[in-house]
Design an enzyme around this catalytic site. Structure first.
Site, PDB file in Angstrom:
ATOM      1  N   CYS A 115      42.240  35.092  41.117  1.00 56.37           N
ATOM      2  CA  CYS A 115      41.571  34.776  39.853  1.00 56.37           C
ATOM      3  C   CYS A 115      40.386  35.716  39.774  1.00 56.37           C
ATOM      4  O   CYS A 115      39.429  35.563  40.526  1.00 56.37           O
ATOM      5  CB  CYS A 115      41.088  33.326  39.773  1.00 56.37           C
ATOM      6  SG  CYS A 115      40.184  33.044  38.231  1.00 56.37           S
ATOM      7  N   CYS A 118      36.980  33.771  38.296  1.00 61.27           N
ATOM      8  CA  CYS A 118      36.307  32.689  39.017  1.00 61.27           C
ATOM      9  C   CYS A 118      37.182  32.287  40.200  1.00 61.27           C
ATOM     10  O   CYS A 118      37.331  33.074  41.131  1.00 61.27           O
ATOM     11  CB  CYS A 118      35.937  31.532  38.100  1.00 61.27           C
ATOM     12  SG  CYS A 118      37.168  31.073  36.873  1.00 61.27           S
ATOM     13  N   SER A 119      37.767  31.136  40.176  1.00 57.04           N
ATOM     14  CA  SER A 119      38.533  30.730  41.354  1.00 57.04           C
ATOM     15  C   SER A 119      39.672  29.800  40.967  1.00 57.04           C
ATOM     16  O   SER A 119      39.999  28.884  41.699  1.00 57.04           O
ATOM     17  CB  SER A 119      37.615  30.043  42.357  1.00 57.04           C
ATOM     18  OG  SER A 119      36.976  28.937  41.730  1.00 57.04           O
ATOM     19  N   CYS A 120      40.300  30.036  39.811  1.00 55.86           N
ATOM     20  CA  CYS A 120      41.417  29.204  39.376  1.00 55.86           C
ATOM     21  C   CYS A 120      42.498  29.200  40.465  1.00 55.86           C
ATOM     22  O   CYS A 120      42.863  30.257  40.992  1.00 55.86           O
ATOM     23  CB  CYS A 120      41.995  29.734  38.071  1.00 55.86           C
ATOM     24  SG  CYS A 120      40.799  29.685  36.711  1.00 55.86           S
TER      25      CYS A 120
END
Ligand code: FE
Length: 207
Positions: A115, A118-120
């Protein structure tokens, strides 16, 4: 050479993005410091709990999905056609996994998930993302230099293999179906699932 799929970043909203997450992270950190200071928790025990959810509990769900895909051609077809529905057949549903896409490794084809914003991450099948997945180094370099990143994970690809990099968004989360290791023809689904690693399902490792 590698192909990129940037997911349509301009259009997509990473709704669980940085600001609320870092606010929660700060509060958690503050609580953790206080509890450690008061002698209420052992920091090593906390690390063990986080490790448990990152490596043991969460990814075991994804491993069941992969093992079933290897064992059951009809399930594999449903998984590739509509991963959200196929994964829900096994009872793995919920937040951060509403729109799943399964991408399959094969001879000469390797998939890697990141991602970039961000950090999906697909929580219902992989649990909590590892720290490195959230790092700016991984998020930027996975797209620019996927082979270099894979090499740092100790993963080398066959010469001429294609790498597909999938950029997760708030809407779409990816699950890599690793190649079934050779010599596993006689294993049942439980035994197969035990071979499937978290990093194999992110694509930073091969099995
Ligand atoms: Fe994200």
């Amino acid at each position: 050479m590698h192909d990129h799929d940037h997911g349509h970043h301009q259009d997509h909203d990473h709704t669980h993005g940085q600001e609320p997450a870092s606010d929660i992270a700060l509060r958690v950190k503050a609580l953790e410091s206080l509890m450690v200071e008061k002698g209420l928790v052992d920091p090593a025990a906390l690390d063990a709990i986080v490790d448990f959810y990152e490596n043991k509990v969460g990814p075991r769900n994804g491993a069941q999905v992969v093992a079933k895909a290897w064992s059951d051609p009809a399930f594999r077809a449903r998984l590739l056609a509509d991963a959200t529905a196929a994964i829900a057949e096994l009872g793995y549903t919920g937040g951060q996994g509403e729109h799943m896409v399964a991408v399959e490794n094969g001879p000469g084809v390797h998939n890697l998930v990141v991602c970039t914003l961000c950090s999906c991450y697909p929580w219902p099948v992989l649990g909590l993302p590892p720290v490195w997945y959230k790092s700016s180094a991984y998020r930027s370099r996975a797209v620019i230099d996927p082979r270099g990143v894979l090499a740092e994970f100790g993963t080398t690809l066959d010469a001429g293999a294609q790498v597909h990099v999938w950029d997760s968004t708030a809407e779409i989360r990816y699950l890599v179906i690793p190649e079934r290791p050779s010599g596993t023809e006689n294993l049942d689904e439980t035994q197969l699932a035990a071979l499937v690693t978290r990093d194999g399902m992110i694509g930073t490792a091969r099995l």
